[in-house]
Design a protein around this motif. Structure first.
Motif, PDB file in Angstrom:
ATOM      1  N   ASN A  54       0.837  -1.196   0.000  1.00  0.00           N
ATOM      2  CA  ASN A  54       0.000   0.000   0.000  1.00  0.00           C
ATOM      3  C   ASN A  54       0.871   1.245   0.000  1.00  0.00           C
ATOM      4  O   ASN A  54       1.761   1.380   0.843  1.00  0.00           O
ATOM      5  CB  ASN A  54      -0.916   0.034   1.229  1.00  0.00           C
ATOM      6  CG  ASN A  54      -2.063  -0.940   1.118  1.00  0.00           C
ATOM      7  OD1 ASN A  54      -2.591  -1.161   0.039  1.00  0.00           O
ATOM      8  ND2 ASN A  54      -2.446  -1.522   2.227  1.00  0.00           N
ATOM      9  N   LEU A  56       0.745   5.481  -0.059  1.00  0.00           N
ATOM     10  CA  LEU A  56      -0.034   6.691   0.152  1.00  0.00           C
ATOM     11  C   LEU A  56       0.511   7.783  -0.766  1.00  0.00           C
ATOM     12  O   LEU A  56       1.724   7.997  -0.824  1.00  0.00           O
ATOM     13  CB  LEU A  56       0.098   7.105   1.624  1.00  0.00           C
ATOM     14  CG  LEU A  56      -0.792   8.232   2.120  1.00  0.00           C
ATOM     15  CD1 LEU A  56      -2.256   7.830   2.036  1.00  0.00           C
ATOM     16  CD2 LEU A  56      -0.415   8.569   3.555  1.00  0.00           C
ATOM     17  N   ASN A 100      -8.869   8.230   0.018  1.00  0.00           N
ATOM     18  CA  ASN A 100      -8.985   8.007   1.457  1.00  0.00           C
ATOM     19  C   ASN A 100      -9.983   8.989   2.062  1.00  0.00           C
ATOM     20  O   ASN A 100     -10.372   9.972   1.421  1.00  0.00           O
ATOM     21  CB  ASN A 100      -7.621   8.138   2.126  1.00  0.00           C
ATOM     22  CG  ASN A 100      -6.654   7.086   1.633  1.00  0.00           C
ATOM     23  OD1 ASN A 100      -7.045   6.069   1.064  1.00  0.00           O
ATOM     24  ND2 ASN A 100      -5.369   7.323   1.834  1.00  0.00           N
ATOM     25  N   THR A 111      -4.716   5.950  -1.848  1.00  0.00           N
ATOM     26  CA  THR A 111      -3.851   4.795  -1.640  1.00  0.00           C
ATOM     27  C   THR A 111      -3.823   3.950  -2.898  1.00  0.00           C
ATOM     28  O   THR A 111      -4.868   3.656  -3.479  1.00  0.00           O
ATOM     29  CB  THR A 111      -4.363   3.938  -0.462  1.00  0.00           C
ATOM     30  OG1 THR A 111      -4.350   4.736   0.729  1.00  0.00           O
ATOM     31  CG2 THR A 111      -3.498   2.706  -0.251  1.00  0.00           C
TER      32      THR A 111
END
Length: 136
Positions: A54, A56, A100, A111
């Motif tokens: 993952n 960001l 998000n 993400t």
């Protein structure tokens, strides 16, 4: 920086600037092989998990729809994380992305999730060979 190479493409392209990098693997499973004769427990290493990756990134229309979303088509693509020392991690996998939650006085973030088939750490020479010459 995170780079991507679509299935069938010849070269990596800059994808998005990322805010964090997940672990590139996990501890191997421990399989107990202790026999009744043993005075202490004995183990052998099991399989290592290629954990979900993952990343960001800052949500913008360009980042989300133009840069990241085209990689979220169900196909296996290659992704390359390049660190400050020019080493990197190559990930082969399928991707998805999401916006998000947003709250007052916070940045809008998204993400990118990659389900990996393979994760390989690369030294700086190997990373340089993967990137287009104009990106070095």
């Amino acid at each position: 920086m995170l780079y991507g190479k679509k299935k069938g493409a010849e070269a990596f392209e800059e994808l998005v600037e990322i805010k964090d990098v997940p672990e590139s693997g996990s501890d191997p499973e421990q399989i107990e092989v202790t026999t009744l004769k043993s005075k202490i427990k004995q183990y052998v290493a099991g399989r290592q998990d290629s954990t979900l990756q993952n990343f960001l990134y800052n949500y913008t229309e360009k980042n989300y729809f133009t840069k990241v979303k085209p990689y979220c088509d169900g196909n296996i693509h290659e992704f390359l994380i390049v660190f400050q020392d020019n080493t990197g991690t190559l990930i082969e996998g399928s991707a998805s992305t999401r916006k998000n939650a947003v709250s007052q006085n916070s940045a809008v973030e998204a993400t990118l999730s990659i389900t990996p088939q393979n994760i390989v750490d690369k030294n700086s020479t190997e990373v340089s060979a993967l990137l287009p010459t104009s990106g070095n």
